[in-house]
Design a protein around this motif. Structure first.
Motif, PDB file in Angstrom:
ATOM      1  N   SER A 245       0.804  -1.225   0.000  1.00 29.58           N
ATOM      2  CA  SER A 245       0.000   0.000   0.000  1.00 29.58           C
ATOM      3  C   SER A 245       0.840   1.280   0.000  1.00 29.58           C
ATOM      4  O   SER A 245       0.274   2.371   0.049  1.00 29.58           O
ATOM      5  CB  SER A 245      -0.941  -0.008   1.212  1.00 29.58           C
ATOM      6  OG  SER A 245      -1.923  -0.995   1.017  1.00 29.58           O
ATOM      7  N   LEU A 267      -9.161  -7.977  -7.478  1.00 26.17           N
ATOM      8  CA  LEU A 267     -10.011  -6.953  -6.843  1.00 26.17           C
ATOM      9  C   LEU A 267     -11.461  -7.441  -6.831  1.00 26.17           C
ATOM     10  O   LEU A 267     -11.888  -8.135  -7.743  1.00 26.17           O
ATOM     11  CB  LEU A 267      -9.876  -5.664  -7.655  1.00 26.17           C
ATOM     12  CG  LEU A 267     -10.579  -4.417  -7.180  1.00 26.17           C
ATOM     13  CD1 LEU A 267      -9.745  -3.180  -7.507  1.00 26.17           C
ATOM     14  CD2 LEU A 267     -11.950  -4.273  -7.813  1.00 26.17           C
ATOM     15  N   ALA A 327      -8.371   1.418   4.348  1.00 23.56           N
ATOM     16  CA  ALA A 327      -7.828   2.473   3.482  1.00 23.56           C
ATOM     17  C   ALA A 327      -6.542   3.031   4.098  1.00 23.56           C
ATOM     18  O   ALA A 327      -6.354   2.988   5.317  1.00 23.56           O
ATOM     19  CB  ALA A 327      -8.851   3.594   3.329  1.00 23.56           C
ATOM     20  N   GLU A 332     -10.576   7.377  -0.014  1.00 28.33           N
ATOM     21  CA  GLU A 332     -10.666   6.062  -0.643  1.00 28.33           C
ATOM     22  C   GLU A 332     -11.348   5.093   0.329  1.00 28.33           C
ATOM     23  O   GLU A 332     -11.340   5.332   1.536  1.00 28.33           O
ATOM     24  CB  GLU A 332      -9.265   5.541  -1.012  1.00 28.33           C
ATOM     25  CG  GLU A 332      -8.370   5.316   0.185  1.00 28.33           C
ATOM     26  CD  GLU A 332      -6.910   5.011  -0.181  1.00 28.33           C
ATOM     27  OE1 GLU A 332      -6.228   4.407   0.648  1.00 28.33           O
ATOM     28  OE2 GLU A 332      -6.465   5.378  -1.265  1.00 28.33           O
ATOM     29  N   VAL A 334     -11.523   1.001   1.290  1.00 29.07           N
ATOM     30  CA  VAL A 334     -10.939  -0.335   1.107  1.00 29.07           C
ATOM     31  C   VAL A 334     -11.400  -1.177   2.293  1.00 29.07           C
ATOM     32  O   VAL A 334     -11.345  -0.709   3.424  1.00 29.07           O
ATOM     33  CB  VAL A 334      -9.394  -0.259   1.156  1.00 29.07           C
ATOM     34  CG1 VAL A 334      -8.777  -1.639   0.986  1.00 29.07           C
ATOM     35  CG2 VAL A 334      -8.841   0.713   0.124  1.00 29.07           C
ATOM     36  N   GLN A 376      -6.655   0.378  -9.488  1.00 21.02           N
ATOM     37  CA  GLN A 376      -6.995   0.049  -8.090  1.00 21.02           C
ATOM     38  C   GLN A 376      -7.466   1.310  -7.353  1.00 21.02           C
ATOM     39  O   GLN A 376      -8.501   1.321  -6.683  1.00 21.02           O
ATOM     40  CB  GLN A 376      -5.732  -0.528  -7.442  1.00 21.02           C
ATOM     41  CG  GLN A 376      -5.837  -0.936  -5.990  1.00 21.02           C
ATOM     42  CD  GLN A 376      -4.440  -1.164  -5.397  1.00 21.02           C
ATOM     43  OE1 GLN A 376      -3.544  -0.338  -5.545  1.00 21.02           O
ATOM     44  NE2 GLN A 376      -4.263  -2.282  -4.720  1.00 21.02           N
ATOM     45  N   GLU A 380     -11.207   2.340  -5.714  1.00 18.40           N
ATOM     46  CA  GLU A 380     -11.326   2.681  -4.279  1.00 18.40           C
ATOM     47  C   GLU A 380     -11.994   4.047  -4.093  1.00 18.40           C
ATOM     48  O   GLU A 380     -12.798   4.243  -3.182  1.00 18.40           O
ATOM     49  CB  GLU A 380      -9.937   2.681  -3.626  1.00 18.40           C
ATOM     50  CG  GLU A 380      -9.352   1.272  -3.537  1.00 18.40           C
ATOM     51  CD  GLU A 380      -7.875   1.253  -3.167  1.00 18.40           C
ATOM     52  OE1 GLU A 380      -7.294   2.341  -2.956  1.00 18.40           O
ATOM     53  OE2 GLU A 380      -7.318   0.151  -3.093  1.00 18.40           O
ATOM     54  N   LYS A 381     -11.661   4.985  -4.974  1.00 19.79           N
ATOM     55  CA  LYS A 381     -12.280   6.322  -4.880  1.00 19.79           C
ATOM     56  C   LYS A 381     -13.769   6.223  -5.219  1.00 19.79           C
ATOM     57  O   LYS A 381     -14.608   6.871  -4.593  1.00 19.79           O
ATOM     58  CB  LYS A 381     -11.602   7.296  -5.848  1.00 19.79           C
ATOM     59  CG  LYS A 381     -10.262   7.792  -5.319  1.00 19.79           C
ATOM     60  CD  LYS A 381      -9.638   8.793  -6.277  1.00 19.79           C
ATOM     61  CE  LYS A 381      -8.143   8.861  -6.034  1.00 19.79           C
ATOM     62  NZ  LYS A 381      -7.337   8.855  -7.247  1.00 19.79           N
ATOM     63  N   TRP A 384     -15.591   4.939  -2.318  1.00 13.34           N
ATOM     64  CA  TRP A 384     -15.689   5.991  -1.290  1.00 13.34           C
ATOM     65  C   TRP A 384     -16.867   6.925  -1.605  1.00 13.34           C
ATOM     66  O   TRP A 384     -17.676   7.263  -0.733  1.00 13.34           O
ATOM     67  CB  TRP A 384     -14.360   6.757  -1.255  1.00 13.34           C
ATOM     68  CG  TRP A 384     -14.291   7.844  -0.234  1.00 13.34           C
ATOM     69  CD1 TRP A 384     -14.185   7.689   1.115  1.00 13.34           C
ATOM     70  CD2 TRP A 384     -14.310   9.251  -0.494  1.00 13.34           C
ATOM     71  NE1 TRP A 384     -14.133   8.924   1.716  1.00 13.34           N
ATOM     72  CE2 TRP A 384     -14.199   9.899   0.758  1.00 13.34           C
ATOM     73  CE3 TRP A 384     -14.389  10.026  -1.643  1.00 13.34           C
ATOM     74  CZ2 TRP A 384     -14.183  11.285   0.876  1.00 13.34           C
ATOM     75  CZ3 TRP A 384     -14.374  11.410  -1.537  1.00 13.34           C
ATOM     76  CH2 TRP A 384     -14.272  12.022  -0.276  1.00 13.34           C
ATOM     77  N   GLU A 461     -12.723  -4.783  -1.910  1.00 12.21           N
ATOM     78  CA  GLU A 461     -11.556  -5.550  -1.475  1.00 12.21           C
ATOM     79  C   GLU A 461     -10.524  -5.383  -2.588  1.00 12.21           C
ATOM     80  O   GLU A 461     -10.617  -6.006  -3.637  1.00 12.21           O
ATOM     81  CB  GLU A 461     -11.955  -7.014  -1.317  1.00 12.21           C
ATOM     82  CG  GLU A 461     -10.797  -7.956  -1.033  1.00 12.21           C
ATOM     83  CD  GLU A 461     -10.535  -8.153   0.454  1.00 12.21           C
ATOM     84  OE1 GLU A 461     -11.450  -7.933   1.263  1.00 12.21           O
ATOM     85  OE2 GLU A 461      -9.396  -8.533   0.791  1.00 12.21           O
ATOM     86  N   SER A 462      -9.572  -4.504  -2.363  1.00  9.76           N
ATOM     87  CA  SER A 462      -8.685  -4.146  -3.480  1.00  9.76           C
ATOM     88  C   SER A 462      -7.208  -4.305  -3.143  1.00  9.76           C
ATOM     89  O   SER A 462      -6.361  -4.190  -4.013  1.00  9.76           O
ATOM     90  CB  SER A 462      -8.949  -2.694  -3.875  1.00  9.76           C
ATOM     91  OG  SER A 462      -8.943  -1.884  -2.706  1.00  9.76           O
ATOM     92  N   ARG A 463      -6.879  -4.542  -1.859  1.00  2.00           N
ATOM     93  CA  ARG A 463      -5.449  -4.655  -1.508  1.00  2.00           C
ATOM     94  C   ARG A 463      -5.100  -6.128  -1.274  1.00  2.00           C
ATOM     95  O   ARG A 463      -4.674  -6.531  -0.194  1.00  2.00           O
ATOM     96  CB  ARG A 463      -5.150  -3.837  -0.252  1.00  2.00           C
ATOM     97  CG  ARG A 463      -5.595  -2.379  -0.309  1.00  2.00           C
ATOM     98  CD  ARG A 463      -4.662  -1.513  -1.145  1.00  2.00           C
ATOM     99  NE  ARG A 463      -5.217  -0.169  -1.273  1.00  2.00           N
ATOM    100  CZ  ARG A 463      -4.894   0.870  -0.516  1.00  2.00           C
ATOM    101  NH1 ARG A 463      -4.011   0.731   0.441  1.00  2.00           N
ATOM    102  NH2 ARG A 463      -5.451   2.054  -0.726  1.00  2.00           N
TER     103      ARG A 463
END
Ligand SMILES: Cc1cc2nc3c(=O)[nH]c(=O)nc-3n(C[C@H](O)[C@H](O)[C@H](O)COP(=O)(O)OP(=O)(O)OC[C@H]3O[C@@H](n4cnc5c(N)ncnc54)[C@H](O)[C@@H]3O)c2cc1C
Length: 518
Positions: A245, A267, A327, A332, A334, A376, A380-381, A384, A461-463
């Motif tokens: 990250s 993702l 996040a 963002e 996450v 990614q 995430e944005k 949000w 779920e992106s990380r």
């Protein structure tokens, strides 16, 4: 003399300490010592059974822990700079101690205790501190996690060593025995604090609240790093263990023209069921009873979208756990998951994610090596904004998601900051949306009861892994171009979880020291 015995037992015997001791005592004669070596739950048939392996020995325990804490004082010894105090960085530091070299860890976040306040601020006040959050701080992304200790690494010696180290630093010995060991978020901070104490008491240094912001490069050699407060640290070499990250670190490398590459990642969303639903599916019964632990699952399928096949799979499943806001920057959203050691919450959550290859990111092609990262970040944005521009997360009941209906209401959920009922199709890229729908349909067919409106999905779920790879030499572990830079752990693309990050940390430190300590 030593010998291994194997049994297949009912849960009420294998998983109840007293009943198990009685069972074994009846089998073992005289002065023979015994030790539980392996335990795994087999829920494939209707009647759940537990496979156990017992080691018998007369005098010396052949299965005793071999690892010992390093004892040498390394003050005044040559120094290695380690950026990041996640599992990769901390295990790199322990290896330095073992090899008589002084580790200096620079960590942007706070120690495990102080970090808790910032986690509370994310959950309650929706404030994300970019240096201290669920991913950044002592212990890295693994501290406030489930502490699952599985790895795909086939090197049993490496895996056993890391597990033994964790036990030596305070984890329960059960992790040496269970097929799917985990520590739990309530127990991890103590283990991490013990590793810290060892590093400091043997002469190593750990600097918290110390963000690395620049590299000191001379004639193609990395001499050291500069921190945000203007200090410089130089050493034999730099182990860069900043995790998946640390977007600012990827940008820093790019500014210095240090080679990095866009990397496939995955993702999707996190799905949460009542734990009872998962227990029922996995254990084929109405209630799991007193002895069986909260059931876990692992699902995988292939889906087609515009005639391109991609995998959809469960990721980081947390039985009896919680969904958390992971996040690392304001603006963002996450999500990720964690569980306490007893895995006793009412909920079972798991990431369900879609594999993303570089060629899927045509729209981002012009972003070069940052195309996966920018994709990614954009998702995430969007999540949000969909949540309402706080850490309130977008959510939808699972069956409603699959039939593209907005949920009228949402079930209770473990995610503390709150939920906003949305249609994921309104903000998720269509390729991800369609593949997830098909994936969930397939999971529902394979596991009756899984595709239910009692469950909900929470995004995003992106990380799951790093969107960037920092290439290094296969044998020396050094960056392929910049000398004395050792890209390490998950952020560099060489690990995917606590165990593999710890293994990689040790290997990088060993390689660096062997190469440069004269
Ligand atoms: C909520 C959650 C649950 C998880 N659950 C599990 C699990 O159960 N099992 C499992 O195996 N894995 C789990 N993971 C993944 C696991 O935590 C990571 O794979 C692992 O921590 C990677 O280790 P690492 O040391 O490579 O990087 P990280 O753990 O990400 O550590 C990197 C460290 O570098 C620091 N850093 C970043 N940039 C800088 C800078 N510029 N200057 C100084 N320091 C910097 C960060 O603050 C951080 O502490 C989970 C992750 C999360 C977020």
């Amino acid at each position: 003399m030593s010998k291994i015995l194997k049994y297949r037992l009912k849960p009420e015997i294998a998983l109840d300490e007293e009943a198990f001791e009685q069972f074994i005592s009846a089998k073992v004669k005289g002065d023979t010592h015994w030790k539980l070596l392996k335990r795994s739950i087999d829920a494939r048939s209707r009647k759940v059974q537990v496979n156990v392996e017992i080691g018998l020995y007369d005098q010396e325990d052949p299965w005793a822990i071999e690892y010992q804490k390093p004892s040498e004082d390394v003050s005044g010894k040559p120094e290695v700079i380690i950026v990041g105090a996640g599992p990769a960085g901390m295990f790199a530091a322990l290896k330095c101690l073992e090899m008589g070299v002084k580790p200096i860890i620079l960590e942007r976040g706070k120690d495990v205790r102080a970090r808790r306040r910032d986690l509370a601020a994310i959950n309650k006040d929706h404030v994300v501190n970019p240096d201290s959050n669920y991913c950044f701080g002592e212990g890295g992304a693994g501290t406030y996690s489930d502490g699952k200790l599985y790895t795909r690494s086939k090197k049993r010696g490496d895996v056993r060593r890391i597990l033994e180290m964790l036990v030596t630093y305070g984890s329960t010995e059960k992790i040496l025995v269970e097929t799917h060991p985990h520590i739990g978020t309530n127990k991890l901070p103590k283990v991490i604090a013990d590793i810290r104490e060892t590093i400091l008491s043997r002469g190593g240094e750990i600097h918290f609240d110390t963000r690395v912001e620049d590299l000191i490069v001379q004639n193609g050699v990395l001499k050291g790093v500069k921190t945000a407060s203007g200090y410089t640290f130089e050493g034999l070499g730099v182990i860069l263990a900043t995790g998946h990250s640390a977007r600012d670190i990827f940008r820093l490398l790019d500014r210095h023209k240090v080679k990095i590459e866009s990397k496939p990642f995955a993702l999707g969303v996190r799905v949460e069921h009542p734990q009872t639903v998962i227990d029922k599916i996995q254990y084929h019964c109405d209630s799991r009873g007193e002895y069986l632990p909260a059931a876990a699952y692992s699902l995988v399928t292939q889906t087609n979208y515009q005639e391109i096949r991609r995998g959809v799979f469960s990721f980081c499943m947390c039985p009896g756990g919680f969904i958390v806001p992971a996040a690392t920057e304001p603006g963002e959203l996450v999500v990720n998951g964690m569980s306490p050691s007893r895995r006793d919450s009412k909920y079972a959550n798991s990431g369900i994610v879609v594999a993303i290859e570089n060629e899927d990111l045509e729209k981002y092609e012009n972003n070069g090596e940052f195309r996966a990262l920018n994709f990614q970040a954009d998702v995430e944005k969007a999540a949000w904004r969909a949540g309402g521009e706080t850490q309130v997360a977008p959510a939808q009941r699972l069956a409603d998601f699959v039939s593209n209906k907005q949920s009228q209401d949402l079930p209770e959920c473990s995610y503390q900051p709150g939920l906003n009922s949305v249609k994921f199709s309104d903000f998720l890229p269509e390729s991800i949306n369609q593949r997830l729908k098909n994936g969930f349909k397939d999971f529902g067919n394979k596991s009756k009861g899984y595709l239910t409106n009692e469950a909900l999905i929470v995004g995003v779920e992106s990380r799951t892994s790093s969107p960037i790879h920092i290439p290094r030499d296969r044998d020396t572990f050094e960056h392929i171009e910049l000398k004395r830079l050792y890209p390490c752990g998950e952020g560099a693309g060489y690990a995917g979880g606590i165990m593999s990050a710890a293994i990689d940390g040790e290997k990088c430190a060993e390689a660096l020291i062997n190469q440069y300590l004269k």
